[in-house]
Scaffold this active site. Structure first.
Site, PDB file in Angstrom:
ATOM      1  N   CYS A   1       0.872  -1.190   0.000  1.00  0.00           N
ATOM      2  CA  CYS A   1       0.000   0.000   0.000  1.00  0.00           C
ATOM      3  C   CYS A   1       0.899   1.226   0.000  1.00  0.00           C
ATOM      4  O   CYS A   1       0.888   2.035   0.943  1.00  0.00           O
ATOM      5  CB  CYS A   1      -0.911   0.005   1.216  1.00  0.00           C
ATOM      6  SG  CYS A   1      -1.847  -1.525   1.466  1.00  0.00           S
ATOM      7  N   ALA A   2       1.666   1.409  -1.062  1.00  0.00           N
ATOM      8  CA  ALA A   2       2.751   2.386  -1.060  1.00  0.00           C
ATOM      9  C   ALA A   2       2.278   3.827  -1.078  1.00  0.00           C
ATOM     10  O   ALA A   2       2.972   4.718  -0.596  1.00  0.00           O
ATOM     11  CB  ALA A   2       3.675   2.130  -2.254  1.00  0.00           C
TER      12      ALA A   2
ATOM     13  N   GLY B   1       4.552   7.090  -1.304  1.00  0.00           N
ATOM     14  CA  GLY B   1       5.913   6.587  -1.219  1.00  0.00           C
ATOM     15  C   GLY B   1       6.702   6.946   0.018  1.00  0.00           C
ATOM     16  O   GLY B   1       7.909   6.696   0.067  1.00  0.00           O
TER      17      GLY B   1
ATOM     18  N   LYS C   1       6.909   5.635   3.126  1.00  0.00           N
ATOM     19  CA  LYS C   1       7.584   4.489   3.745  1.00  0.00           C
ATOM     20  C   LYS C   1       8.453   3.755   2.737  1.00  0.00           C
ATOM     21  O   LYS C   1       9.484   3.168   3.097  1.00  0.00           O
ATOM     22  CB  LYS C   1       6.564   3.563   4.394  1.00  0.00           C
ATOM     23  CG  LYS C   1       5.907   4.170   5.630  1.00  0.00           C
ATOM     24  CD  LYS C   1       5.019   3.169   6.347  1.00  0.00           C
ATOM     25  CE  LYS C   1       4.379   3.812   7.571  1.00  0.00           C
ATOM     26  NZ  LYS C   1       3.445   4.909   7.219  1.00  0.00           N
TER      27      LYS C   1
ATOM     28  N   ASP D   1       0.282   0.095  -5.233  1.00  0.00           N
ATOM     29  CA  ASP D   1      -0.934   0.581  -4.589  1.00  0.00           C
ATOM     30  C   ASP D   1      -2.100   0.281  -5.519  1.00  0.00           C
ATOM     31  O   ASP D   1      -1.980   0.453  -6.742  1.00  0.00           O
ATOM     32  CB  ASP D   1      -0.862   2.085  -4.302  1.00  0.00           C
ATOM     33  CG  ASP D   1      -1.881   2.513  -3.262  1.00  0.00           C
ATOM     34  OD1 ASP D   1      -1.493   2.723  -2.093  1.00  0.00           O
ATOM     35  OD2 ASP D   1      -3.082   2.624  -3.599  1.00  0.00           O
TER      36      ASP D   1
ATOM     37  N   CYS E   1      -2.127   3.977  11.025  1.00  0.00           N
ATOM     38  CA  CYS E   1      -2.030   5.228  11.788  1.00  0.00           C
ATOM     39  C   CYS E   1      -3.319   5.407  12.570  1.00  0.00           C
ATOM     40  O   CYS E   1      -3.926   6.477  12.574  1.00  0.00           O
ATOM     41  CB  CYS E   1      -1.739   6.426  10.878  1.00  0.00           C
ATOM     42  SG  CYS E   1      -2.888   6.631   9.504  1.00  0.00           S
TER      43      CYS E   1
END
Length: 447
Positions: free
Chosen positions: A238-239, A242, A244, A262, A361
């Protein structure tokens, strides 16, 4: 604009948010477009007032015993800005472009009312329907945790190991008073006062040269705690933009391979320029192509699959305070469903002995511990790594990059004491770690 005129503008924007239920950033942008006379300092001050009001909406409403935008702003000035009734009255003076003078009732509430006896959701400034969920997460500490989530966030930066070191980056940003973050060995922090503008970091030479990226310390730590190593094969499932992915590539010293994917190709759009600026050479971007399986060749070959799962974002309320008031109960169930599907997909790509890093998060148990326990119960051969062992990764990384950052290496050893550890993962919160709220679970495949 005068301070009073800024207040009236902020009240007008709050009224617009009430009427149209849209993101605050969108409303602020529209206001600026229709009020060209307002300078950058005015716009920054007005945005600060609006976001502070959204952070303290429930407690401000309680204090004034009214839910109007004006009442919320009055309560915010008292609770968040620390102004007394007389100071507020001088701003609400009824002059041109200023709010109307205080009523006797408003003046009395500002002078005498308090939050004593307020329910937890009011004292903590969050939607009432979330009280049970936050109680499950934090128990009696939920008010204190929620208040920390309602505070203003600092501006955090990640130093790109591929281009420079933290000491050099700190020196380059000395004019912004950048200081080391307490946990991340790659982090720098800039504190922005309530009335101040955020610095234009993206115009700084260090940013343009790819030496720094804007990234909350918690997000930096989530990438670091995956334990990604040079030479490994890693899939970022799930980029998004970008953030991470870039951190993983830097941790791996441009060796090995990171595959950035993604399901929504639009979210990947910013990643290409970011990769070029950061001098990242070990990332392949895989965008969806109709019904084609663009990840088929990766099945069973990944050392690590990172699932940075879509979530309610409750851990980011410091930065997006309007999001908590727009969140609805149905969103939790929808996100939990999506997360479960992603975890089940991730198994396909992991080789024997490999691992999955699950990140959100969010601070809600359904999206975090509950999700991992469901996965482990339903998926034979998988176990969660002890959170204390995961946390120890930070101390090792800090020690490896210490150099002039020896204090960081020493401080990182206490990270496991600061985070909230369960049997299946660890949670960072503004109260405990000074970061946004993040959950991470590292799981290994035994077969």
């Amino acid at each position: 604009m005068t301070p009073s005129a800024r207040l009236q503008a902020a009240i007008d924007i709050l009224a617009d948010l009430d009427a149209r239920r849209r993101p605050a950033a969108e409303a602020l942008k529209d206001w600026g477009a229709h009020h060209r006379f307002a300078g950058s300092g005015d716009r920054a001050a007005i945005a600060g007032l609006v976001y502070d009001a959204l952070r303290r909406q429930a407690s401000a409403t309680w204090l004034l015993d009214a839910a109007t935008p004006r009442a919320v702003m009055l309560g915010t000035l008292r609770l968040a800005r620390g102004l007394d009734a007389e100071a507020i009255a001088r701003l609400f003076d009824g002059s041109a472009h200023a709010p109307a003078p205080l009523t006797e009732s408003e003046r009395e509430r500002l002078a005498t009312a308090s939050l004593e006896g307020a329910p937890a959701w009011v004292a903590g400034d969050y939607p009432e329907w979330l009280d049970g969920r936050l109680a499950a997460a934090f128990g009696d500490a939920r008010i204190e945790e929620a208040r920390a989530l309602a505070a203003r966030a600092p501006l955090d930066l990640r130093v790109n190991r591929l281009r420079t070191g933290r000491a050099a980056a700190r020196a380059a940003l000395a004019h912004l008073h950048a200081a080391d973050t307490p946990w991340s060995p790659d982090g720098l922090r800039i504190l922005v006062p309530a009335e101040g503008k955020s610095p234009a970091v993206q115009a700084e030479p260090a940013f343009l040269k790819g030496q720094i990226e804007i990234q909350d310390e918690g997000s930096q730590l989530a990438a670091l705690l995956t334990g990604a190593k040079a030479g490994e094969q890693v899939l970022d499932l799930c980029a998004g933009g970008g953030g991470k992915t870039l951190a993983l590539a830097a941790l791996m010293a441009n060796r090995g391979q990171v595959f950035a994917f993604d399901a929504d190709s639009r979210r990947l759009a910013p990643i290409f320029a970011r990769l070029e600026r950061a001098s990242t050479r070990n990332v392949q971007v895989r965008a969806p192509r109709g019904k084609q399986d663009v990840l088929a060749e990766l099945a069973g070959h990944m050392d690590l699959v990172v699932v940075d799962a879509p979530c309610t974002g409750t851990g980011t309320w410091r930065r997006n305070p309007d999001a908590k008031w727009r969140l609805r109960p149905g969103a939790v169930e929808q996100r939990v469903k999506e997360q479960a599907e992603l975890l089940d997909q991730a198994v396909r790509y992991v080789k024997p002995g490999g691992r999955i890093a699950y990140v959100t998060c969010s601070v809600l148990p359904e999206e975090n511990e509950g999700q991992i326990r469901r996965f482990i119960a339903a998926t034979p051969g998988w176990r969660a790594v002890a959170p204390e062992s995961v946390a120890a990764t930070l101390a090792k990384s800090a020690a490896a990059t210490a150099g002039d950052d020896a204090a960081s290496a020493n401080g990182a050893a206490t990270f496991a004491e600061a985070v909230r550890c369960s049997d299946v993962g660890l949670t960072m919160t503004p109260l405990r770690t000074g970061t946004d709220g993040f959950f991470l679970s590292l799981m290994t495949r035994k077969d």
